[in-house]
Write a protein that holds these residues in place. Structure first.
Motif, mmCIF file in Angstrom:
data_model
loop_
_atom_site.group_PDB
_atom_site.id
_atom_site.type_symbol
_atom_site.label_atom_id
_atom_site.label_comp_id
_atom_site.label_asym_id
_atom_site.label_seq_id
_atom_site.Cartn_x
_atom_site.Cartn_y
_atom_site.Cartn_z
ATOM 1 N N MET A 176 61.371 82.831 62.136
ATOM 2 C CA MET A 176 61.345 81.531 61.385
ATOM 3 C C MET A 176 60.883 81.937 60.011
ATOM 4 O O MET A 176 60.428 82.840 59.525
ATOM 5 N N VAL A 177 61.184 80.821 58.990
ATOM 6 C CA VAL A 177 60.997 80.878 57.542
ATOM 7 C C VAL A 177 59.669 80.291 57.205
ATOM 8 O O VAL A 177 59.528 79.164 57.727
ATOM 9 N N GLU A 178 58.889 80.914 56.291
ATOM 10 C CA GLU A 178 57.604 80.256 55.745
ATOM 11 C C GLU A 178 57.277 80.620 54.277
ATOM 12 O O GLU A 178 57.280 81.913 54.144
ATOM 13 N N LEU A 179 56.957 79.675 53.409
ATOM 14 C CA LEU A 179 56.724 80.112 52.224
ATOM 15 C C LEU A 179 55.398 79.922 51.788
ATOM 16 O O LEU A 179 54.863 78.828 52.304
ATOM 17 N N LYS A 180 54.818 80.632 51.087
ATOM 18 C CA LYS A 180 53.314 80.488 50.726
ATOM 19 C C LYS A 180 53.394 80.520 49.117
ATOM 20 O O LYS A 180 54.030 81.325 48.616
ATOM 21 N N VAL A 181 52.850 79.306 48.593
ATOM 22 C CA VAL A 181 52.835 79.250 47.268
ATOM 23 C C VAL A 181 51.430 79.300 46.488
ATOM 24 O O VAL A 181 50.369 78.471 46.858
ATOM 25 N N LEU A 182 51.352 80.130 45.646
ATOM 26 C CA LEU A 182 49.958 80.333 45.002
ATOM 27 C C LEU A 182 50.282 80.176 43.459
ATOM 28 O O LEU A 182 51.330 80.537 43.011
ATOM 29 N N LYS A 183 49.285 79.105 42.794
ATOM 30 C CA LYS A 183 49.380 78.947 41.374
ATOM 31 C C LYS A 183 48.125 79.755 40.612
ATOM 32 O O LYS A 183 46.935 79.657 41.070
ATOM 33 N N SER A 184 48.306 80.009 39.427
ATOM 34 C CA SER A 184 47.222 80.560 38.668
ATOM 35 C C SER A 184 47.543 80.356 37.270
ATOM 36 O O SER A 184 48.680 79.876 37.005
ATOM 37 N N ALA A 185 46.515 80.607 36.397
ATOM 38 C CA ALA A 185 46.639 80.380 34.833
ATOM 39 C C ALA A 185 46.015 81.474 33.991
ATOM 40 O O ALA A 185 45.367 82.159 34.677
ATOM 41 N N ASP A 186 46.173 81.508 32.763
ATOM 42 C CA ASP A 186 45.767 82.777 32.215
ATOM 43 C C ASP A 186 44.401 82.337 31.480
ATOM 44 O O ASP A 186 43.975 83.201 30.928
ATOM 45 N N ARG A 187 44.028 81.044 31.918
ATOM 46 C CA ARG A 187 42.502 81.144 31.320
ATOM 47 C C ARG A 187 41.822 79.902 32.541
ATOM 48 O O ARG A 187 42.432 79.185 32.703
ATOM 49 N N SER A 188 40.601 79.974 32.413
ATOM 50 C CA SER A 188 39.976 79.225 33.467
ATOM 51 C C SER A 188 39.417 77.850 32.839
ATOM 52 O O SER A 188 38.763 76.877 33.323
ATOM 53 N N TYR A 189 39.366 77.820 31.414
ATOM 54 C CA TYR A 189 39.159 76.660 30.518
ATOM 55 C C TYR A 189 39.762 76.968 29.242
ATOM 56 O O TYR A 189 40.217 78.087 28.643
ATOM 57 N N VAL A 190 39.871 75.682 28.500
ATOM 58 C CA VAL A 190 40.421 75.751 27.220
ATOM 59 C C VAL A 190 39.364 75.184 26.194
ATOM 60 O O VAL A 190 38.860 74.225 26.377
ATOM 61 N N PHE A 191 39.184 75.932 25.177
ATOM 62 C CA PHE A 191 38.325 75.250 23.960
ATOM 63 C C PHE A 191 39.370 74.506 22.972
ATOM 64 O O PHE A 191 40.439 75.310 22.340
ATOM 65 N N PHE A 192 39.591 73.389 23.169
ATOM 66 C CA PHE A 192 40.357 72.383 22.364
ATOM 67 C C PHE A 192 40.273 72.984 20.910
ATOM 68 O O PHE A 192 39.200 72.769 20.424
ATOM 69 N N GLY A 193 41.377 73.070 20.270
ATOM 70 C CA GLY A 193 41.281 73.354 18.404
ATOM 71 C C GLY A 193 41.328 74.742 18.194
ATOM 72 O O GLY A 193 41.727 75.107 17.366
ATOM 73 N N TYR A 215 51.037 79.115 32.924
ATOM 74 C CA TYR A 215 50.952 79.096 34.204
ATOM 75 C C TYR A 215 51.863 80.078 35.152
ATOM 76 O O TYR A 215 53.055 80.345 34.509
ATOM 77 N N SER A 216 51.377 80.563 36.226
ATOM 78 C CA SER A 216 52.071 81.273 37.019
ATOM 79 C C SER A 216 52.197 80.816 38.374
ATOM 80 O O SER A 216 51.194 80.187 38.833
ATOM 81 N N ILE A 217 53.461 80.685 39.069
ATOM 82 C CA ILE A 217 53.497 80.187 40.401
ATOM 83 C C ILE A 217 54.232 81.423 41.163
ATOM 84 O O ILE A 217 55.286 81.880 41.096
ATOM 85 N N SER A 218 53.470 81.824 42.342
ATOM 86 C CA SER A 218 53.963 83.033 43.064
ATOM 87 C C SER A 218 54.506 82.179 44.492
ATOM 88 O O SER A 218 53.751 81.622 45.177
ATOM 89 N N ILE A 219 55.774 82.273 44.833
ATOM 90 C CA ILE A 219 56.401 81.953 45.988
ATOM 91 C C ILE A 219 56.758 83.077 46.696
ATOM 92 O O ILE A 219 57.523 83.968 46.649
ATOM 93 N N THR A 220 56.194 83.319 48.016
ATOM 94 C CA THR A 220 56.125 84.356 48.945
ATOM 95 C C THR A 220 56.664 84.082 50.337
ATOM 96 O O THR A 220 56.150 82.936 50.783
ATOM 97 N N ASN A 221 58.020 84.731 50.703
ATOM 98 C CA ASN A 221 58.422 84.370 52.140
ATOM 99 C C ASN A 221 57.306 85.209 52.963
ATOM 100 O O ASN A 221 57.741 86.522 53.290
ATOM 101 N N ILE A 222 56.676 84.441 53.777
ATOM 102 C CA ILE A 222 55.965 85.340 54.948
ATOM 103 C C ILE A 222 56.447 85.354 56.200
ATOM 104 O O ILE A 222 55.790 85.559 57.186
ATOM 105 N N GLY A 223 57.516 84.476 56.290
ATOM 106 C CA GLY A 223 58.427 84.766 57.543
ATOM 107 C C GLY A 223 59.132 85.816 57.644
ATOM 108 O O GLY A 223 59.297 86.792 57.035
ATOM 109 N N ASP A 224 60.185 85.398 58.691
ATOM 110 C CA ASP A 224 60.821 86.644 59.104
ATOM 111 C C ASP A 224 62.604 86.184 58.860
ATOM 112 O O ASP A 224 63.523 86.844 59.334
ATOM 113 N N THR A 225 62.773 85.188 58.103
ATOM 114 C CA THR A 225 64.090 84.539 57.994
ATOM 115 C C THR A 225 64.232 83.972 56.465
ATOM 116 O O THR A 225 63.185 83.583 56.094
#
Length: 269
Positions: free
Chosen positions: A1-18, A25-35
């Motif tokens: 079966m096929v199964e995708l795992k999606v993880l999201k991350s960013a280059d900072r945990s907060y933003v000082f406006f100005g 942003y980064s999105i990692s899509i991994t196929n953890i299945g066998d198809t």
């Protein structure tokens, strides 16, 4: 079966406006299945307050001509055990920035039987910190004589999108004046103070709120320059969450300098 795992991350945990209004942003899509997963598509649901920056969207390092991320974008297929990395940048809007940016990625794909499946990333929350504390000071007399009373008012405004804590008011009065202790008012409420040594604690000032301080002094002698100069300052702290951990920082603000010309003659009672 096929199964995708999606993880999201960013280059900072907060933003000082100005200071830096941009988030990668980064999105990692991994196929953890066998198809193999086919017809893989991705879109990103982002709250208001952030705008996608065209020309920043990449798939496995290759730039793609994408004008928006809130619609399905074709990624292709992902083999078992393989992953695809998607990156893009957004910019926080300058007008009325939000207190946080919330978003997550949604991936659709097909299995070997042509069934459409859905995988979602975790929800990512990035606080937007806008620190903007102002002070406006006014004086009731442009000219005065020795023996006269001069009134000062200071409006402290927290235009930040977070509260500020441990606010302390300071005013270094010239030696030529004497504070009238009973004249000190905080939001029109009397607060007896013989001097400002050590400052006046004001506590917490919520976001987009203000506080008014007023007081009077009597001129007891003629300044050498014949000008009575005065300004005020405050110190405060604020707390933000860095990856869920509270981090407290210190800040300060100062008012403009107000000037009263002192005449040579002495006020006669």
């Amino acid at each position: 079966m096929v199964e995708l795992k999606v993880l999201k991350s960013a280059d900072r945990s907060y933003v000082f406006f100005g200071i830096s209004n941009r988030i990668k942003y980064s999105i990692s899509i991994t196929n953890i299945g066998d198809t193999k997963a086919t017809s893989v598509k991705v879109k990103d649901l982002m709250s208001k307050g952030a705008q996608f920056i065209p020309g920043t969207f990449t798939i496995n390092g290759c730039c793609q001509d994408i004008n928006g991320i809130n619609r399905n974008i074709n990624v292709g297929s992902i083999k078992p055990g393989s992953n695809t990395i998607i990156t893009f940048d957004v910019e926080i809007v300058e007008y009325n920035p939000p207190s946080e940016i919330v978003n997550k990625a949604i991936v659709t794909y097909c299995d070997e039987n042509g069934n459409v499946l859905v995988a979602e990333s975790q929800e990512l929350v990035i606080p937007i910190i806008k620190i903007n504390v102002g002070m406006k000071k006014t004086v009731d007399k442009c000219t005065a004589k020795v023996g006269e009373i001069v009134s000062y008012s200071v409006l402290i405004t927290n235009n930040s999108n977070i509260k500020i804590d441990n606010v302390v008011f300071y005013d270094s009065l010239p030696k030529e004046v004497q504070l009238l202790p009973a004249s000190v008012l905080i939001n029109l409420e009397p607060q007896y103070n013989e001097n400002f040594d050590g400052g006046i604690p004001l506590g917490t000032l919520n976001a987009y709120s203000s506080i008014m301080i007023s007081f009077q002094v009597v001129i007891v002698s003629l300044p050498n320059s014949k000008l009575l100069k005065n300004s005020s300052t405050i110190e405060f702290s604020y707390t933000i969450l860095d990856n869920g951990i509270p981090v407290t920082s210190l800040g300060e603000a100062c008012s403009c300098e107000v000037i009263t010309k002192v005449l040579d003659s002495i006020l006669q009672c």
